[in-house]
Scaffold this motif. Structure first.
Motif, short mmCIF file in Angstrom:
data_model
loop_
_atom_site.label_atom_id
_atom_site.label_comp_id
_atom_site.label_asym_id
_atom_site.label_seq_id
_atom_site.Cartn_x
_atom_site.Cartn_y
_atom_site.Cartn_z
N THR A 118 0.61 -1.54 0.72
CA THR A 118 -0.13 0.68 0.38
C THR A 118 1.14 1.36 0.36
N ARG A 119 2.40 1.40 0.10
CA ARG A 119 2.82 2.25 0.87
C ARG A 119 3.51 2.80 -0.44
N TYR A 120 3.58 1.69 -1.16
CA TYR A 120 4.57 1.36 -2.39
C TYR A 120 3.67 1.59 -3.45
N LYS A 121 2.59 1.58 -3.74
CA LYS A 121 2.01 0.93 -4.87
C LYS A 121 2.06 -0.40 -5.59
N MET A 122 2.28 -1.31 -4.40
CA MET A 122 3.09 -2.28 -5.63
C MET A 122 2.60 -3.86 -5.63
N PRO A 123 2.40 -4.84 -6.84
CA PRO A 123 0.51 -5.05 -6.67
C PRO A 123 1.62 -6.26 -5.95
N SER A 124 -0.01 -6.78 -5.05
CA SER A 124 0.50 -7.62 -3.70
C SER A 124 0.61 -9.11 -4.60
N PHE A 125 0.42 -9.32 -5.59
CA PHE A 125 1.25 -10.38 -6.38
C PHE A 125 2.44 -10.40 -6.06
#
Length: 334
Positions: free
Chosen positions: A132-139
């Motif tokens: 969420t902090r770095y907008k990275m895909p959870s996958f």
């Protein structure tokens, strides 16, 4: 008069069609159960049915947490490695505390269980925070963590099973209460808690809102990042519970436990009708999906179906379930 009759008949056909679409999984499950009752006399015995519940309990606890994550529009692939790390933490903590004379082994294992849940919660917190902090895909985040955690479990255990556990610990995974396997009881408890949260609480409604439309949820005053982080923590705690149960059954902790469990958990969620696109799904559907897979695997085992063929069948089921969900989603959008 005729037109009214036609409208009634048409409405009835639509209602029947909707009912069949809604309960298609239950109908297929019923057909399998009836067929297996004739094909294998031992299928409908109480012993075999309880065995099915015991078998689905390990991955099932994770599946309910995964339902929350997927409804929120995310996914967690690191759950299997958390299962492995849990057993290793419990075994090592028990061995260290008992061998150092700090406390008896019977008490030390409780400290190990608590510590494993704390670590699992921190893993979920880290996964949720970084995505969420770095907008990275959870996958991507959880795929990376899958390898990190497995590696960590292998390093701290030095690649060997950890077997320093008290005899009573085995009861958690193999014991019974009123003739019902304890893992099955825990599965039902997890189901009840997640069901209540998702259907009768403000947080549950927030999960659906975040998965359906994050921006609209944010404008409605919902803390989107917080909701997603909590969901990631919950699924990790569910994974730790499964880790406790599996290490209890085999009375050891090993870095090899839990491999591929994410497949079973995600399969149950998808087959149960939860959309990978987020915002759509039911905890009840996941429970039906779990039972469906459990019965199907048990049936194929009783019929001596080749293990590799079982993988093909499960893979095709997931593909069909996703295809149906995609078609329904396109119809709604169209």
């Amino acid at each position: 008069m005729k037109s009214t009759t036609l409208e009634v008949n048409k409405g009835s056909r639509i209602d029947i069609r909707k009912g069949l679409n809604k309960y298609v999984l239950e109908l297929i499950l019923l057909v399998i159960v009836i067929a297996m009752a004739f094909a294998s006399p031992g299928f409908l015995t109480s012993e075999n049915l309880l065995n099915i519940l015991r078998n689905i309990a390990l991955q099932g606890c994770i599946a309910f947490g995964m339902t929350m994550v997927i409804i929120a529009g995310e996914i967690d692939l690191s759950i299997g490695s958390t299962v492995a790390l849990t057993g290793v933490i419990i075994g090592l903590t028990t061995g260290w505390l008992s061998s150092s004379g700090m406390m008896p082994m019977e008490q030390a294992v409780v400290v190990g269980i608590v510590l494993s849940f704390v670590v699992a919660g921190l893993i979920g917190l880290f996964n949720g925070w970084i995505m969420t902090r770095y907008k990275m895909p959870s996958f991507i985040v959880t795929l990376a963590m899958l390898n990190v955690i497995y590696g960590l479990a292998a390093v701290v255990s030095k690649g060997f099973p950890v077997t320093t556990l008290p005899s009573w610990y085995n009861e958690l995974g193999s014991g019974e209460f009123l003739s019902v396997p304890i893992p099955a009881i825990l599965l039902l408890l997890v189901f009840a808690v997640v069901y209540i949260v998702m259907n009768y609480t403000k947080f549950g409604r927030s999960v659906y809102a975040v998965g359906g439309n994050p921006e609209s949820a944010r404008l409605s005053g919902i803390h989107v990042s917080r909701v997603k982080i909590i969901c990631m923590i919950v699924v990790q705690l569910c994974s730790a519970l499964s880790g406790v149960l599996v290490s209890s059954q085999v009375m050891s902790g090993s870095f090899s436990f839990g491999k591929g469990w994410e497949m079973m958990a995600i399969s149950s969620v998808i087959i149960g009708g939860t959309s990978l696109m987020g915002g759509i799904g039911k905890v009840r559907g996941t429970f039906i999906g779990l039972i469906f897979l459990g019965v199907l695997i048990n049936a194929m085992t009783l019929l001596n179906v080749n293990e590799y063929v079982q993988y093909i069948v499960r893979g095709l089921l997931i593909l069909v379930a996703v295809l149906i969900a995609s078609i329904q989603y396109m119809k709604k959008k169209g």
